[in-house]
Scaffold this active site. Structure first.
Site, PDB file in Angstrom:
ATOM      1  N   HIS F  13      -5.502   4.619   5.926  1.00 26.95           N
ATOM      2  CA  HIS F  13      -6.415   5.039   4.873  1.00 26.95           C
ATOM      3  C   HIS F  13      -7.393   3.991   4.452  1.00 26.95           C
ATOM      4  O   HIS F  13      -6.784   2.522   4.348  1.00 26.95           O
ATOM      5  CB  HIS F  13      -6.218   6.542   4.103  1.00 26.95           C
ATOM      6  N   CYS F  32      -9.053  -0.259  -2.722  1.00 25.69           N
ATOM      7  CA  CYS F  32      -8.898   0.880  -1.346  1.00 25.69           C
ATOM      8  C   CYS F  32     -10.474   0.861   0.024  1.00 25.69           C
ATOM      9  O   CYS F  32     -10.376   1.713   0.331  1.00 25.69           O
ATOM     10  CB  CYS F  32      -8.377   2.108  -2.328  1.00 25.69           C
ATOM     11  N   HIS F  38      -5.928  -0.170   4.732  1.00 27.88           N
ATOM     12  CA  HIS F  38      -4.088  -0.275   4.440  1.00 27.88           C
ATOM     13  C   HIS F  38      -3.605   1.396   4.305  1.00 27.88           C
ATOM     14  O   HIS F  38      -3.799   2.092   4.975  1.00 27.88           O
ATOM     15  CB  HIS F  38      -4.174  -0.444   2.279  1.00 27.88           C
ATOM     16  N   HIS F  40      -0.168   3.844   3.009  1.00 29.09           N
ATOM     17  CA  HIS F  40       1.684   4.478   1.791  1.00 29.09           C
ATOM     18  C   HIS F  40       2.285   5.055   2.782  1.00 29.09           C
ATOM     19  O   HIS F  40       2.110   5.676   3.976  1.00 29.09           O
ATOM     20  CB  HIS F  40       0.397   5.229   1.599  1.00 29.09           C
ATOM     21  N   ASP F  78       1.637  12.041  11.141  1.00 30.73           N
ATOM     22  CA  ASP F  78       2.608  10.847  10.205  1.00 30.73           C
ATOM     23  C   ASP F  78       2.202   9.955  11.111  1.00 30.73           C
ATOM     24  O   ASP F  78       1.687  10.279  12.779  1.00 30.73           O
ATOM     25  CB  ASP F  78       4.107  11.431  10.585  1.00 30.73           C
ATOM     26  N   HIS F  79       2.551   8.783  10.186  1.00 34.59           N
ATOM     27  CA  HIS F  79       2.056   7.127  11.630  1.00 34.59           C
ATOM     28  C   HIS F  79       0.599   7.148  12.244  1.00 34.59           C
ATOM     29  O   HIS F  79       0.124   6.681  13.323  1.00 34.59           O
ATOM     30  CB  HIS F  79       2.940   7.246  13.001  1.00 34.59           C
ATOM     31  N   GLU F 123       0.798   9.091  -4.066  1.00 28.52           N
ATOM     32  CA  GLU F 123       0.950   7.686  -2.523  1.00 28.52           C
ATOM     33  C   GLU F 123       1.057   6.545  -3.443  1.00 28.52           C
ATOM     34  O   GLU F 123       1.587   5.914  -2.533  1.00 28.52           O
ATOM     35  CB  GLU F 123      -0.877   8.050  -3.096  1.00 28.52           C
TER      36      GLU F 123
END
Lengths: 134, 134, 134, 134, 134, 134
Positions: F13, F32, F38, F40, F78-79, F123
């Site tokens: 994100h 951020c 980047h 998480h 996810d991913h 996070e």
């Protein structure tokens, strides 16, 4: 102010209803109904809620709470089969929800009514329940 | 919506009341009253409660909250002796309960009153407290 | 085959050399040299290495190992000031490295030489050491 | 280069030798010999040791390793009674040590001999074993 | 004697080989090859192996090691896209294995050759790698 | 009675507002807002609140809740890149706060209104949020 003490016990259990067929039990409870039992490392967190005693700085003495959990819960259920060995679960399916209710009821009798009480029980790293009384 | 920031500090402390004898202190506080102090890795979780800012998507900027906890709590208590070095505990027994109250009071002064505030402090893996104000 | 038992103790300590000035100590040991001590929840993991006993299926009885760690390590150091209370650290800086050496030496005397021995000590969530003997 | 995959399973077990009396079993295995079984959340970490494939950047495809552990270990032991349901433990006491040996042997057959293999099994937060083959 | 320092960074990455088709990449790397990247909280543990300095009681000053990891690893990779932003991964697939090799190489240049060096990198709670040099 | 199921997903994100300059974004969102994203390992805990069914001993079947979280949340995010791939975040900054709101809204539609619903999203090890509805 709430304080919390964490303890663990290891027990076997099985989810099923004796009046149901094996098929019905498997359908509802899945692999948790396996007849020869399986088991868990249960993590119990007991939260006691009350004012701070101005003399000691404690809500409740954690040594007392620890001993109480040890005597009422751990000695009763640790290294036991919840279905076969524990009269507290006679007629009660030992789901995590019911385990939390039973633990809450056992402790509620022993902890002064002026204190609030909440019990968290984790069955695995992924599943837990929280019970604070009816 | 609540957001939480977790930080840690390492400190020495001792539980005792100066007007009591050593025997009385040992009876009430057990090994926690040992005269030469012992210590803990304290884990502090600060929960701030409020609406999401529609522009930033934040309740509160976590960088701001992190800096605040760092300046008000960690720099004050980290690698200190709570009894000897910290005026916040003058006349106050540094139980986990009182540590949570002191941290809550220090942060409450610095966080806008429109936000709710709750502080969790863990002294060990087994003991923690939760304080949300009187 | 290695088996491991994990225990914890809570202690105060201070890093410094008495022959150095306060400035020199602060320069080398930073806030760890603070005169009034600070403290940690130390996590000790003891690894014992040997063959499985074909009768019991154990390398070593974990109840025995647990009792040994309790008696030799936890009762000795828990709720103590490592610098002031523990003769094992007379003239020895209680760094995590030296704590691991001292624990290893104490246990080595009590565990049959046919077993290998390795000691892990964590001072915080971020710092740990591993010692397996010279 | 070693890579590690972590999985968990939940099982019931009991430590005892059938040729011994109940007293002897209780003396040696303590509460772990309780006749109606107890259980654990077992944590299995499988370490595979080998060179990095220059094309993929993998030692071994973790999806393949995950599936292998799932099929060979988790489906076999999860929600089972190790003593009653699992032929791998016929005549073998299901100590953590022996569980690690059995898992290592099951995986060793399925993982190319060019790779090293080490198995870690944790029975509780405090007890674990490491087995890397004879 | 080994000492270990644990740090974390958060990064985006994608596993793929540019000379392969999207189908081939998806077949080999699965959802990890998703074109718009995904990300992880990477946990890095750096183990340094050497004798204890008799003066300080340290193998290596952890403040120095912490600063080194911060400057060489965290500032370089934290809140970055390993594929797009980091020249260290030009032509190298950012698998956990290769991330560990890159970190090891960066730190090896900065840590005195008299010390051993081992790097652990965890990509998730379930996947990690260990690299100690060729 | 509350029950909780924990799941994880890994995503990329970036925090920014498209109508702001890069400087303004950097000022408000810091690292951020880095343009190439980047990522998480997000940890999601879903709490469902209701009475225990007297027949099953469940508040809600955890297998059903697990499948629901899998289908509605994990397969969706996810991913993925939350900014580029997920229409749920069109025009919404993917802060942890907004991720919790989106997850709560997706699940609220699928869970019977007789049950309470609360969503926790972490996070990192240090940052998490709790959302229980407006």
């Amino acid at each position: 102010m709430k304080i919390c003490r964490r303890e663990t016990f290891n027990a076997a259990h099985r989810l099923f209803r004796s009046e149901w067929s094996d098929e019905k039990n498997r359908e509802v409870f899945g692999k948790c109904s396996h007849p020869n039992y399986h088991g868990h490392n249960y993590v119990v967190e007991v939260f006691v809620d009350g004012p701070i005693d101005p003399i000691t700085g404690f809500v409740i003495d954690l040594k007392v709470l620890k001993t109480l959990i040890q005597e009422e819960i751990i000695e009763r259920f640790d290294h036991r089969n919840l279905n076969l060995d524990c009269k507290e679960f006679e007629g009660i399916n030992p789901t995590t929800e019911n385990i939390a209710v039973v633990i809450w009821q056992l402790l509620r009798k022993k902890i002064d009514a002026k204190f609030g009480l909440e019990v968290h029980v984790a069955e695995t790293e992924k599943n837990k329940v929280i019970f604070g009384g009816e």
